[in-house]
Design a protein around this motif. Sequence first.
Motif, PDB file in Angstrom:
ATOM      1  N   ASN A 158       0.817  -1.214   0.000  1.00 37.62           N
ATOM      2  CA  ASN A 158       0.000   0.000   0.000  1.00 37.62           C
ATOM      3  C   ASN A 158       0.847   1.258   0.000  1.00 37.62           C
ATOM      4  OD1 ASN A 158      -2.506  -1.362  -0.054  1.00 37.62           O
ATOM      5  ND2 ASN A 158      -2.392  -1.702   2.157  1.00 37.62           N
ATOM      6  N   ALA A 159       2.092   1.129  -0.443  1.00 42.71           N
ATOM      7  CA  ALA A 159       2.934   2.317  -0.616  1.00 42.71           C
ATOM      8  C   ALA A 159       2.357   3.170  -1.743  1.00 42.71           C
ATOM      9  CB  ALA A 159       4.360   1.902  -0.938  1.00 42.71           C
ATOM     10  N   PRO A 160       2.500   4.485  -1.672  1.00 43.78           N
ATOM     11  CA  PRO A 160       1.959   5.355  -2.731  1.00 43.78           C
ATOM     12  C   PRO A 160       2.514   4.974  -4.098  1.00 43.78           C
ATOM     13  CG  PRO A 160       2.654   6.647  -0.827  1.00 43.78           C
ATOM     14  CD  PRO A 160       3.144   5.247  -0.584  1.00 43.78           C
ATOM     15  N   GLY A 161       1.627   4.962  -5.075  1.00 45.52           N
ATOM     16  CA  GLY A 161       2.054   4.725  -6.449  1.00 45.52           C
ATOM     17  C   GLY A 161       2.116   3.274  -6.885  1.00 45.52           C
ATOM     18  N   GLN A 162       1.713   2.347  -6.035  1.00 48.49           N
ATOM     19  CA  GLN A 162       1.752   0.951  -6.450  1.00 48.49           C
ATOM     20  C   GLN A 162       0.729   0.688  -7.553  1.00 48.49           C
ATOM     21  OE1 GLN A 162       1.542  -1.544  -2.799  1.00 48.49           O
ATOM     22  NE2 GLN A 162       3.600  -2.194  -3.406  1.00 48.49           N
ATOM     23  N   ARG A 163       1.125  -0.211  -8.473  1.00 49.93           N
ATOM     24  CA  ARG A 163       0.259  -0.531  -9.609  1.00 49.93           C
ATOM     25  C   ARG A 163       0.185  -2.035  -9.796  1.00 49.93           C
ATOM     26  NH1 ARG A 163       1.929   1.785 -14.907  1.00 49.93           N
ATOM     27  NH2 ARG A 163      -0.304   1.727 -15.357  1.00 49.93           N
ATOM     28  N   VAL A 164      -1.017  -2.509 -10.156  1.00 49.81           N
ATOM     29  CA  VAL A 164      -1.262  -3.936 -10.337  1.00 49.81           C
ATOM     30  C   VAL A 164      -1.978  -4.148 -11.666  1.00 49.81           C
ATOM     31  CG1 VAL A 164      -2.423  -5.985  -9.428  1.00 49.81           C
ATOM     32  CG2 VAL A 164      -1.398  -4.329  -7.849  1.00 49.81           C
ATOM     33  N   PRO A 204       0.011  -3.960 -24.356  1.00 47.51           N
ATOM     34  CA  PRO A 204       0.099  -2.559 -24.785  1.00 47.51           C
ATOM     35  C   PRO A 204       1.465  -1.956 -24.465  1.00 47.51           C
ATOM     36  CG  PRO A 204      -1.942  -2.971 -23.604  1.00 47.51           C
ATOM     37  CD  PRO A 204      -1.099  -4.195 -23.428  1.00 47.51           C
ATOM     38  N   GLU A 205       2.006  -1.218 -25.399  1.00 53.99           N
ATOM     39  CA  GLU A 205       3.320  -0.610 -25.207  1.00 53.99           C
ATOM     40  C   GLU A 205       3.312   0.440 -24.103  1.00 53.99           C
ATOM     41  OE1 GLU A 205       6.236  -1.368 -26.557  1.00 53.99           O
ATOM     42  OE2 GLU A 205       5.352  -3.009 -27.705  1.00 53.99           O
ATOM     43  N   ASP A 206       2.153   1.059 -23.871  1.00 54.45           N
ATOM     44  CA  ASP A 206       2.097   2.119 -22.862  1.00 54.45           C
ATOM     45  C   ASP A 206       1.817   1.577 -21.468  1.00 54.45           C
ATOM     46  OD1 ASP A 206      -0.485   1.326 -23.445  1.00 54.45           O
ATOM     47  OD2 ASP A 206      -1.338   3.332 -23.254  1.00 54.45           O
ATOM     48  N   ALA A 207       1.720   0.264 -21.330  1.00 56.06           N
ATOM     49  CA  ALA A 207       1.474  -0.339 -20.012  1.00 56.06           C
ATOM     50  C   ALA A 207       2.808  -0.801 -19.439  1.00 56.06           C
ATOM     51  CB  ALA A 207       0.522  -1.522 -20.145  1.00 56.06           C
ATOM     52  N   GLU A 208       3.245  -0.178 -18.366  1.00 55.44           N
ATOM     53  CA  GLU A 208       4.518  -0.554 -17.764  1.00 55.44           C
ATOM     54  C   GLU A 208       4.571  -0.064 -16.328  1.00 55.44           C
ATOM     55  OE1 GLU A 208       6.967   3.298 -19.545  1.00 55.44           O
ATOM     56  OE2 GLU A 208       7.562   1.265 -20.094  1.00 55.44           O
ATOM     57  N   GLY A 209       5.586  -0.492 -15.618  1.00 53.14           N
ATOM     58  CA  GLY A 209       5.800  -0.030 -14.251  1.00 53.14           C
ATOM     59  C   GLY A 209       4.853  -0.629 -13.245  1.00 53.14           C
ATOM     60  N   PHE A 210       4.624  -1.965 -13.337  1.00 56.86           N
ATOM     61  CA  PHE A 210       3.704  -2.616 -12.412  1.00 56.86           C
ATOM     62  C   PHE A 210       4.471  -3.307 -11.287  1.00 56.86           C
ATOM     63  CE2 PHE A 210       1.180  -2.286 -16.288  1.00 56.86           C
ATOM     64  CZ  PHE A 210      -0.019  -1.788 -15.777  1.00 56.86           C
ATOM     65  N   ASP A 211       3.886  -3.248 -10.102  1.00 59.76           N
ATOM     66  CA  ASP A 211       4.466  -3.931  -8.950  1.00 59.76           C
ATOM     67  C   ASP A 211       4.058  -5.393  -8.897  1.00 59.76           C
ATOM     68  OD1 ASP A 211       5.694  -1.602  -7.218  1.00 59.76           O
ATOM     69  OD2 ASP A 211       3.759  -0.889  -7.962  1.00 59.76           O
ATOM     70  N   VAL A 212       2.854  -5.694  -9.378  1.00 60.65           N
ATOM     71  CA  VAL A 212       2.370  -7.075  -9.458  1.00 60.65           C
ATOM     72  C   VAL A 212       1.597  -7.231 -10.759  1.00 60.65           C
ATOM     73  CG1 VAL A 212       1.011  -8.905  -8.390  1.00 60.65           C
ATOM     74  CG2 VAL A 212       2.133  -7.210  -6.932  1.00 60.65           C
ATOM     75  N   PHE A 272      -5.267  -0.294 -10.068  1.00 59.30           N
ATOM     76  CA  PHE A 272      -5.478  -1.614 -10.652  1.00 59.30           C
ATOM     77  C   PHE A 272      -5.976  -1.483 -12.089  1.00 59.30           C
ATOM     78  CE2 PHE A 272      -5.753  -2.214  -6.130  1.00 59.30           C
ATOM     79  CZ  PHE A 272      -5.125  -3.436  -5.913  1.00 59.30           C
ATOM     80  N   THR A 273      -5.392  -2.288 -12.976  1.00 59.75           N
ATOM     81  CA  THR A 273      -5.819  -2.336 -14.368  1.00 59.75           C
ATOM     82  C   THR A 273      -6.110  -3.782 -14.733  1.00 59.75           C
ATOM     83  OG1 THR A 273      -4.423  -0.452 -14.961  1.00 59.75           O
ATOM     84  CG2 THR A 273      -5.190  -1.854 -16.759  1.00 59.75           C
ATOM     85  N   GLY A 274      -7.261  -4.013 -15.350  1.00 67.72           N
ATOM     86  CA  GLY A 274      -7.619  -5.336 -15.831  1.00 67.72           C
ATOM     87  C   GLY A 274      -7.631  -5.362 -17.346  1.00 67.72           C
TER      88      GLY A 274
END
Length: 332
Positions: free
Chosen positions: A99-105, A162-170, A128-130
Amino acid sequence: MNFDLNAAKAFDVSLPVGPERPAPLEQALGLVDRVFGIDTILSEKHAEIVSKYYRQSMPGYAALYNRWQCMHLALHEPHLDEKAAFFAQAQVVSDLLTNAPGQRVLELGCGLGANTLHLAAHHPGTDFTGLDLMAEHVARARAKAGNLPNASFRCASFDALPEDAEGFDVIFAVETLCYAQSTDDVALGLARLLRPGGWVVIFDAHRKEGFEAFPAALVTAARLYETTTAVTRGFHQDGTWERALTAAGLVAASESITEKTHQGLATLHRRATKAFVDPKWRLLLRTMPRYFARNAVAGLLGYHVCFGDGPDPDPERGVVAYQQIMARKAVG
């Protein structure tokens, strides 16, 4: 005759549940052959039916399978209620989040959005992105997102991330990477999208090593199970994803959690049994779209595929293992 979903709901509630002990495998295969034709089903080996399967099956997942519209197996443990069992895969992802700021899944093959929405509600500070191949799934998931600003959905394939999807923690995938044609290419794509220290989490069924050497009836049952869940090329063999993820530069490990699927598969077997033996359900099957109706085959045979054909359930006797795979990207 036209299929009546409300009639299916009524039958599912009112008809007696099937036998407590699973039918012997040969008997189950006989029922499948009598109703659908084993050769007819297996003739679709390598056919591209994923979109047809999910489009036809969506009413069942949305209204019959479970109230949360999860499109995967539940993982039961003694301390878990039914809802927790269906969200057990999501709980593994939840446990990785700080739950650190900026986490992405990112969820691959999100279906109707159940896992992503469940996690977004419990982690309001995480984005979160599905992703899902089916536009119909994405539309349903977006409609259910409601007041969850941290949950978004887009139509895309894990075979062409997608090429613009990056920088995910999980990045996680529940029973979807079985459809991947090139595990090496997908693994490289996942590694690219991960932040250093990030995780890939995969839940899926895999063929055991020496698949062809198992008893012929079990191999046939597994192939029927694969085809009727639209995995017409067959499940990947145990170890395939671990090797692909390692080659992509991640540190991977896996474990079989087949025993946790027992209660869910036994329940599906009992429910499917009535579809084959009760005259009303047999009639109803004839009105269902083809791939929706064939879910009854997967429901009938999944128990045997994972637990064998003995008098007692034994994951060692099954020809398929349900696995949890974890892979991490190095921090430095």
